[in-house]
Write a protein that holds these residues in place. Sequence first.
Motif, PDB file in Angstrom:
ATOM      1  N   UNK A   1      27.565 -14.993  -2.075  1.00 15.49           N
ATOM      2  CA  UNK A   1      28.470 -14.499  -1.050  1.00 15.49           C
ATOM      3  C   UNK A   1      28.050 -15.009   0.321  1.00 15.49           C
ATOM      4  N   UNK A   2      29.008 -15.320   1.146  1.00 21.20           N
ATOM      5  CA  UNK A   2      28.739 -15.687   2.532  1.00 21.20           C
ATOM      6  C   UNK A   2      28.767 -14.412   3.363  1.00 21.20           C
ATOM      7  N   UNK A   3      27.618 -14.014   3.865  1.00 21.60           N
ATOM      8  CA  UNK A   3      27.496 -12.757   4.604  1.00 21.60           C
ATOM      9  C   UNK A   3      27.113 -13.058   6.045  1.00 21.60           C
ATOM     10  N   UNK A   4      27.892 -12.566   6.983  1.00 19.78           N
ATOM     11  CA  UNK A   4      27.612 -12.750   8.404  1.00 19.78           C
ATOM     12  C   UNK A   4      26.514 -11.773   8.814  1.00 19.78           C
ATOM     13  N   UNK A   5      25.321 -12.296   9.028  1.00 21.35           N
ATOM     14  CA  UNK A   5      24.184 -11.442   9.387  1.00 21.35           C
ATOM     15  C   UNK A   5      24.124 -11.287  10.908  1.00 21.35           C
ATOM     16  N   UNK A   6      25.035 -10.493  11.434  1.00 24.49           N
ATOM     17  CA  UNK A   6      25.129 -10.321  12.886  1.00 24.49           C
ATOM     18  C   UNK A   6      24.712  -8.919  13.318  1.00 24.49           C
ATOM     19  N   UNK A   7      23.940  -8.236  12.489  1.00 24.38           N
ATOM     20  CA  UNK A   7      23.455  -6.910  12.842  1.00 24.38           C
ATOM     21  C   UNK A   7      22.474  -6.960  13.998  1.00 24.38           C
ATOM     22  N   UNK A   8      22.232  -5.806  14.600  1.00 20.08           N
ATOM     23  CA  UNK A   8      21.324  -5.719  15.742  1.00 20.08           C
ATOM     24  C   UNK A   8      19.893  -5.399  15.327  1.00 20.08           C
ATOM     25  N   UNK A   9      19.667  -5.242  14.034  1.00 19.50           N
ATOM     26  CA  UNK A   9      18.330  -4.911  13.547  1.00 19.50           C
ATOM     27  C   UNK A   9      18.195  -5.419  12.119  1.00 19.50           C
ATOM     28  N   UNK A  10      16.960  -5.566  11.624  1.00 20.04           N
ATOM     29  CA  UNK A  10      16.779  -5.959  10.226  1.00 20.04           C
ATOM     30  C   UNK A  10      17.463  -4.988   9.262  1.00 20.04           C
ATOM     31  N   UNK A  11      17.439  -3.710   9.592  1.00 18.41           N
ATOM     32  CA  UNK A  11      18.054  -2.705   8.728  1.00 18.41           C
ATOM     33  C   UNK A  11      19.553  -2.907   8.611  1.00 18.41           C
ATOM     34  N   UNK A  12      20.207  -3.248   9.711  1.00 16.55           N
ATOM     35  CA  UNK A  12      21.656  -3.474   9.675  1.00 16.55           C
ATOM     36  C   UNK A  12      21.999  -4.687   8.819  1.00 16.55           C
ATOM     37  N   UNK A  13      21.227  -5.746   8.944  1.00 16.76           N
ATOM     38  CA  UNK A  13      21.486  -6.941   8.140  1.00 16.76           C
ATOM     39  C   UNK A  13      21.204  -6.694   6.662  1.00 16.76           C
ATOM     40  N   UNK A  14      20.159  -5.939   6.383  1.00 12.42           N
ATOM     41  CA  UNK A  14      19.846  -5.601   4.994  1.00 12.42           C
ATOM     42  C   UNK A  14      20.990  -4.817   4.362  1.00 12.42           C
ATOM     43  N   UNK A  15      21.574  -3.904   5.127  1.00  7.23           N
ATOM     44  CA  UNK A  15      22.681  -3.097   4.619  1.00  7.23           C
ATOM     45  C   UNK A  15      23.922  -3.954   4.375  1.00  7.23           C
ATOM     46  N   UNK A  16      24.175  -4.906   5.250  1.00  9.06           N
ATOM     47  CA  UNK A  16      25.312  -5.805   5.059  1.00  9.06           C
ATOM     48  C   UNK A  16      25.196  -6.538   3.714  1.00  9.06           C
ATOM     49  N   UNK A  17      24.001  -7.024   3.406  1.00  5.42           N
ATOM     50  CA  UNK A  17      23.787  -7.744   2.146  1.00  5.42           C
ATOM     51  C   UNK A  17      23.979  -6.816   0.947  1.00  5.42           C
ATOM     52  N   UNK A  18      23.349  -5.650   1.019  1.00  7.89           N
ATOM     53  CA  UNK A  18      23.413  -4.719  -0.110  1.00  7.89           C
ATOM     54  C   UNK A  18      24.845  -4.262  -0.363  1.00  7.89           C
ATOM     55  N   UNK A  19      25.575  -3.941   0.686  1.00  5.19           N
ATOM     56  CA  UNK A  19      26.959  -3.484   0.536  1.00  5.19           C
ATOM     57  C   UNK A  19      27.845  -4.572  -0.075  1.00  5.19           C
ATOM     58  N   UNK A  20      27.679  -5.796   0.415  1.00  5.68           N
ATOM     59  CA  UNK A  20      28.531  -6.894  -0.062  1.00  5.68           C
ATOM     60  C   UNK A  20      28.345  -7.143  -1.553  1.00  5.68           C
ATOM     61  N   UNK A  21      27.094  -7.185  -1.997  1.00  5.32           N
ATOM     62  CA  UNK A  21      26.841  -7.465  -3.409  1.00  5.32           C
ATOM     63  C   UNK A  21      27.164  -6.266  -4.300  1.00  5.32           C
ATOM     64  N   UNK A  22      26.953  -5.063  -3.787  1.00  6.91           N
ATOM     65  CA  UNK A  22      27.292  -3.883  -4.583  1.00  6.91           C
ATOM     66  C   UNK A  22      28.807  -3.799  -4.806  1.00  6.91           C
TER      67      UNK A  22
END
Length: 204
Positions: free
Chosen positions: A37-58
């Motif tokens: 998946x192409x995920x835009x990692x534009x979060x303001x913290x490592x936690x936000x980017x980690x959540x973007x990845x987990x949500x997309x794949x789930x």
Amino acid sequence: MQLLYATWNNSKIYNMKRRLKNLPIDIVTPKGLNLKLEILEDGQSPKENALKKALAYYKQTQIPTIGADSGLYIDRVPKQKQPGLFVRRIEGKELNDEEMIAYYTKLIDSVGGKSMAHYLTGLAIVSESGIYTTEIQEDPFIMTSIIDREHSHRGNPLDVITIDPHLNKYYSAMSDDEFIKNGYLFEKQCLSFIQETLILKEKL
């Protein structure tokens, strides 16, 4: 129990499997599912980017998923030069392994050839039982401008310029047993996070 690790990085997958080898968890990978998946990692913290990845794949698989992202902070480097969330992406360019080693070697050399540093790592788990996140400030280590030429890295290029301050060894020269026995904070807290938010919650 299956746990999808939302990464294509072989080193991260290897380390997670090693970390969880005594738990009843089978690590599933996007590569194994033929899912990228192409995920835009534009979060303001490592936690936000980690959540973007987990949500997309789930959302794509409905398999309990863990995502991770890290920021790098180097003590002697001025604020405007801190890599932060952009460890591999410098001035908009995604560096390959060789470029990454060359860039950070030059950066550390510019501040005297050595500096303490640490990673701030965000983790997120998404499963049927909910969404869980945490952020871990990892143990400090030494970054040096002198490259370990005797050992190759195992998927993390900066390991050849990263030294454990207690063992005085490059990460690239350390064995799995040394990582485990050294009792790194991240190893303990990552394991605890998965146990508490995945295994225990799924049993309720």
